[in-house]
Design a protein around this motif. Structure first.
Motif, short mmCIF file in Angstrom:
data_model
loop_
_atom_site.label_atom_id
_atom_site.label_comp_id
_atom_site.label_asym_id
_atom_site.label_seq_id
_atom_site.Cartn_x
_atom_site.Cartn_y
_atom_site.Cartn_z
N SER A 84 0.83 -1.21 0.00
CA SER A 84 0.00 0.00 0.00
C SER A 84 0.86 1.25 0.00
O SER A 84 0.56 2.23 -0.70
CB SER A 84 -0.89 0.07 1.24
N LEU A 85 1.90 1.24 0.80
CA LEU A 85 2.77 2.41 0.86
C LEU A 85 3.49 2.62 -0.47
O LEU A 85 3.59 3.74 -0.98
CB LEU A 85 3.80 2.26 2.00
N ASN A 86 3.95 1.52 -1.05
CA ASN A 86 4.70 1.64 -2.31
C ASN A 86 3.85 2.15 -3.45
O ASN A 86 4.36 2.68 -4.43
CB ASN A 86 5.35 0.30 -2.67
N ALA A 87 2.53 1.97 -3.36
CA ALA A 87 1.66 2.48 -4.41
C ALA A 87 1.63 4.01 -4.42
O ALA A 87 1.29 4.62 -5.42
CB ALA A 87 0.24 1.94 -4.23
N GLU A 88 2.00 4.64 -3.33
CA GLU A 88 1.88 6.10 -3.25
C GLU A 88 3.13 6.85 -2.85
O GLU A 88 3.20 8.06 -3.04
CB GLU A 88 0.79 6.46 -2.24
N PHE A 89 4.07 6.15 -2.21
CA PHE A 89 5.23 6.86 -1.67
C PHE A 89 6.52 6.14 -2.04
O PHE A 89 6.52 4.96 -2.39
CB PHE A 89 5.16 6.93 -0.14
N SER B 279 12.94 8.47 -7.78
CA SER B 279 14.22 7.76 -7.68
C SER B 279 14.48 7.25 -6.25
O SER B 279 15.58 6.84 -5.93
CB SER B 279 15.35 8.69 -8.15
N GLY B 280 13.47 7.29 -5.39
CA GLY B 280 13.63 6.84 -4.00
C GLY B 280 13.50 5.34 -3.84
O GLY B 280 13.34 4.60 -4.82
N LEU B 281 13.58 4.92 -2.61
CA LEU B 281 13.53 3.49 -2.29
C LEU B 281 12.11 3.04 -1.99
O LEU B 281 11.34 3.76 -1.35
CB LEU B 281 14.36 3.20 -1.04
N ALA B 282 11.80 1.80 -2.38
CA ALA B 282 10.51 1.21 -1.99
C ALA B 282 10.65 0.55 -0.62
O ALA B 282 11.76 0.22 -0.19
CB ALA B 282 10.07 0.19 -3.03
#
Lengths: 672, 672
Positions: free
Chosen positions: A283-288, A316-319
């Protein structure tokens, strides 16, 4: 003068909120269209007297740039408004950049911007200031505002704003996950009453003489009543209150995701919580994405940040890595033995070993004053990355560490560190004597860690009294954690962004009274470790209640990640006779004390099914997932260590009128 | 004795919660499989000594029947357990009935039952009681338990349990809808401070001498600060507190869906709320239907009720009608004129008309003692369904109504009803005189309602003082509502299950002080109608502030459905100078009073954007949508009219220790 000032504002057009043109909607965003946008004037670049570029910051929307290209008078308008002021802009769209996101949702009729548009360029038609950003606020990159200006901190700090957004996302995902597996949200009262559950409660006086509500330390009793009421799966994001002397990172009010399942065992609850938590990274990776700025790791939204630089940074950040499940389940005895703490950080690559069996008495008496066969434990720390001389580097590390030991360790519990150094006699371990030195490296069961020692390896020794574990940690356990943190911060161990979850189970049901926690006020000399409703673990522990209650284990489980206790739960006592027996005969509570729980006993009496539950510290969960150590960074308006909200200046003075209302017998103190 | 009792329980197998076999999961439900199920023994039918049928009630699951068919000893086991006790059952599946639901969700690994299975039949293998339902609780159809047994009411009352389930569904749907259109949930503190916002707050003393928190009457000030902090769309399901003398159907704590939008006008907020609310019928219809039992309409879940009769009842029940949108927007002046109330029920098929212009002075002086040209208003009530003699039936109706007038109407404001009766001189209207009689039926503008009068039509006349509307209703407005309710309950008008929403807008900003509401404590003689943060409606109203503030209208809007005010909101003052001017110069608050809002003034000062918001009474919304008049029917643990929770017996006695903790100067009263 107020009147004049405000009339000036009105004349300057700042009170025009009632005459704003309707804001454009997603469907209006087509090249060549004229649109109305409201936002903050966030950046400005003056090319020359005729040409000014400015950005309009809109939350949850694309990057918007307006230019004064179509008329010189516009450049004057753009320059006259103070930066960061709210404005209403009308402009003609000259360019639209789109980007397709997999998860882009269809636009609703209320959406202000198409979700796939990331940049909008406008030729200015009109711009109107809606208020004025004052001169006296100085902004700089990464500015920190005092707590009394929390509004400015939220507005101008990316980490804080993104963490609050992530908090909302995590909360909603948890709700939807719970709903999917059949949990029902039930709200329970905040105006409750005082009961000796374990912590000190805030009281709320009423206008009925001598009667007061109390704020709940948790919805524990109400949720157990709901189990008796036939609710199968209950959950609630519950505000909880404790009037404690605030230790680091505690708040007098906090939010917990509270849940309870009837007809359930502890196992059922652990399974349910595990399934909830493991859904969060996706869920977090879908938005942040996670980004780093000035050494701090924090989330940033992947799109609609209103700022193209931030959007690129995020992309370009980390998942978030996925969480390895099932989470290991370790007993209290085991984690205390291996890690010296009941909330171990499983990222730490070294464990505690008992070594007194191989140590010469002389060494033991050198490192401790304890008599009666103290237990000596040790762990080996091996730096993974070393610059230059390993021995020197480790020696520096040891000095720094000992100078910065965690509070409460300094006096009796300073560990004895020995740096492995092949250039010294017996590699620096001569104080162990030859036999000790040989035995340590003998590869005997339990001593495998001490094989193959290398230059710069450090062994920390510490003795403790020879008695069963009690409480949350041993001194060596705290030192081990401190060694890991210091090593990471000094670059001797790599930073590990994994989330290592585990369950700690089989806690003792009771613990001897201490000065800090009021407990249940019984005369047994001990109190419930967590609360007096925890069920004994097995039939054997039921028997121990009558013979040696301090040895009885409860069916309690803590969820721990990376050294942080996220929450705890238990199977509850569901039989009224057993509950009353524990309160009256084991804890030796007074009749009055037991009477305060009569609602609960009655709820159990009417055929209450077995039940078990959990309380997840929501503030702490969000803090851990967004890589901050303080819950203050994930709460919009946190309270200080003294319980003050410095933004609104609460608590406030009690007035005489309030005292007379709630304590009619009260008289104002006469001045003396 | 406690110890013995409990050991008996253990020996009887009731403490076996720690040894329960793992419960079966959805995938295990295949004919012929052996499954483990936990639930309440809810029904039993003894066919003969060998054959017993019993039902196991599982929440959120199918109807489950076990039989003792496979062994005679099982029939003994089934008969020995007291009905309604919780049990653990193992059995072999002999039959599975499935039904396909459109909205059936995929089963998760944690689901206990396949979502499409509605009936399960089992051959019993083992059954074990997990607790005992006591003998002293008598159950009968539609039994009502006292408030102190709320747990039993929730367990055994379908309407209550279903309403709580509907509440959870509505809450989650609203959250997901808000999320979809870009709102972010932000939690704000419950430990706030006392400010003169309008209502009396509960205080929470602290251990710092003379300092207290106050519980928020709403998150109003925090959410406005969030607007200054750059949050575009905020929402929160907020617990709010008011220490009011409880009027009917008020709770000292209640839940509101609180929202606020920056850069928004009132129009934007009304659009957003309308879109939220109109999505609700579809969500409810996906899971519930409305059924009637004993005259009460309530929801029942369409599936997974654990009871096949209930499932069938629900499937033949009524769906929620969709809400006609856009909702009409009527001004305060208009609703007071047409309906005599600021929360009109648009289902009522008759309106109030002003009639003094056609009435003879003699008639007016007959129906009122008011001098100075009172205003006389009237409405015509026409029964739609009549049995027997219309005139007689209406005469009976009038008598009953006058005897049961709403409280506070009895003395000065008894209306004058006249029944149209062709068998009387001038059809019963002779007191109007011939000219009045003719004029009434003249079809003049505004008098169309009085054309074509029929036998049994009733005209209600009432006079009021000739001055502008103030407050929430006129006497005739309340009578009109009472006439409608009485007529529906007597069957003279059909029951109308529609939901007729409307917005009431353009309220006066201020109202004269009264004894009930503390207001803002200013010396102006009037207070803010809603709260002191409401913005003036137009530039004209801004000017009126300086000349005739009681005439100034605020940009406030109330959402009303079927005579119930669901909530209200407003565009706020977003300029610090205007806010301070209203507090200091218009309301004439003291320096200390204004100082208590300094955090808000500071938040506005730093370039706060225009903003507007809304607070939806969530308890009330759920009550209206589930067809009950009392919010107590949609709250798990409501408080009584005296603010008591009779289930847990809160509030409780303040102890001397608590007094000494929070009021160190306090001494226990000496007995006299």
């Amino acid at each position: 003068p107020g009147g004049k000032k405000y009339l000036n504002c009105v004349r300057n057009g700042q009170n025009t909120a009632n005459r704003l043109p309707p804001e454009s909607k997603a469907a209006d965003f087509v090249e060549g269209n004229r649109v109305n946008i409201r936002g903050f004037l966030s950046k400005r670049r003056v090319q020359n007297a005729e040409l000014v570029f400015a950005n309009i910051l809109v939350t949850n929307g694309p990057n918007i740039q307006v230019t004064s290209a179509s008329s010189q008078s516009y450049s004057q308008a753009l320059r006259s408004i103070r930066l960061h002021s709210p404005v209403a802009v009308t402009g003609t769209i000259t360019r639209l950049d789109k980007e397709d996101f997999k998860a882009a949702k269809p636009d609703s009729p209320l959406s202000r911007f198409p979700s796939n548009v990331v940049n909008v360029e406008l030729d200015l038609v009109t711009i109107k200031p809606l208020n004025v950003f004052p001169k006296d606020i100085i902004l700089s990159r990464d500015v920190e505002f005092p707590a009394s200006s929390r509004h400015l901190q939220i507005r101008f700090s990316n980490p804080l704003r993104s963490r609050l957004a992530a908090r909302a996302r995590i909360g909603l995902e948890l709700r939807n996950s719970l709903d999917k597996v059949g949990f029902t949200e039930v709200e329970t009262p905040i105006l409750f009453k005082s009961t000796p559950e374990g912590a000190r409660e805030f009281i709320v006086p009423t206008r009925s003489r001598n009667l007061a509500y109390a704020l709940p330390q948790s919805p524990q009793q109400y949720k157990q009543i709901l189990m008796s009421a036939g609710i199968r799966g209950y959950y609630q994001f519950a505000r909880c209150f404790r009037d404690e002397d605030l230790r680091a990172d505690r708040q007098p009010e906090f939010t917990q995701l509270d849940l309870e399942m009837s007809f359930a065992t502890g196992q059922d609850v652990m399974d349910a919580v595990e399934s909830l938590v493991t859904e969060l990274p996706a869920s977090l990776n879908a938005e942040f994405r996670l980004v780093e700025s000035r050494g701090e790791i924090h989330p940033l939204p992947l799109r609609n940040s209103g700022n193209s630089q931030e959007r690129r940074d995020a992309q370009s950040g980390l998942a978030w890595p996925s969480f390895a499940a099932p989470f290991p389940r370790l007993t209290y005895q085991e984690v205390m033995t291996r890690f010296g703490i009941d909330k171990p950080d499983l990222r730490i690559p070294f464990e505690i070993r008992r070594v007194d069996q191989i140590l010469p008495a002389e060494f033991v008496s050198m490192i401790t004053n304890l008599k009666d066969q103290p237990i000596v434990e040790a762990f080996r720390f091996r730096p993974e990355t070393r610059n230059g001389n390993a021995v020197e580097s480790s020696t520096t590390f040891v000095k720094k560490l000992i100078n910065n030991l965690p509070l409460g360790i300094r006096c009796h519990n300073v560990p004895t560190p020995i740096v492995f150094n092949t250039s010294k006699p017996m590699c620096g371990l001569s104080s162990l004597g030859f036999e000790g030195f040989e035995a340590l490296q003998s590869c005997a069961p339990g001593l495998e860690d001490f094989q193959d020692l290398e230059n710069g390896d450090i062994i920390f020794f510490l003795a403790r009294e020879n008695k069963p574990f009690q409480g949350g940690s041993t001194a060596l356990g705290m030192i081990r954690t401190a060694v890991y943190r210091e090593a990471v911060s000094m670059g001797l161990l790599p930073r590990n962004l994994d989330f290592k979850f585990l369950w700690v189970v089989d806690f003792p049901m009771f613990m001897p009274n201490n000065d800090e926690d009021p407990g249940q006020g019984g005369s047994a000399g001990f109190s419930a470790t967590h609360h007096p409703f925890t069920a004994p673990l097995t039939d054997k522990d039921v028997e121990l209640l009558t013979t040696d209650p301090l040895k009885a284990r409860g069916d309690h489980y803590d969820l721990v990640v990376n050294g942080v206790e996220l929450g705890g739960g238990s199977r509850r006592i569901h039989l009224a006779v057993l509950q009353e027996y524990v309160m009256r005969d084991i804890l030796r509570m007074t009749d009055t004390g037991v009477e305060q729980f009569s609602h609960l006993l009655e709820a159990l009496r009417v055929g209450c099914p077995p039940h078990a539950g959990f309380a997840l510290g929501f503030d702490r969960l969000v803090a851990v997932l967004t890589h901050t150590e303080s819950v203050r960074d994930v709460i919009a308006f946190p309270k200080s260590m003294k319980g003050k909200d410095l933004m609104v200046n609460s608590p406030g003075e009690i007035t005489e009128e309030q005292m007379r209302t709630y304590f009619p017998g009260w008289r104002p103190p006469t001045s003396s």
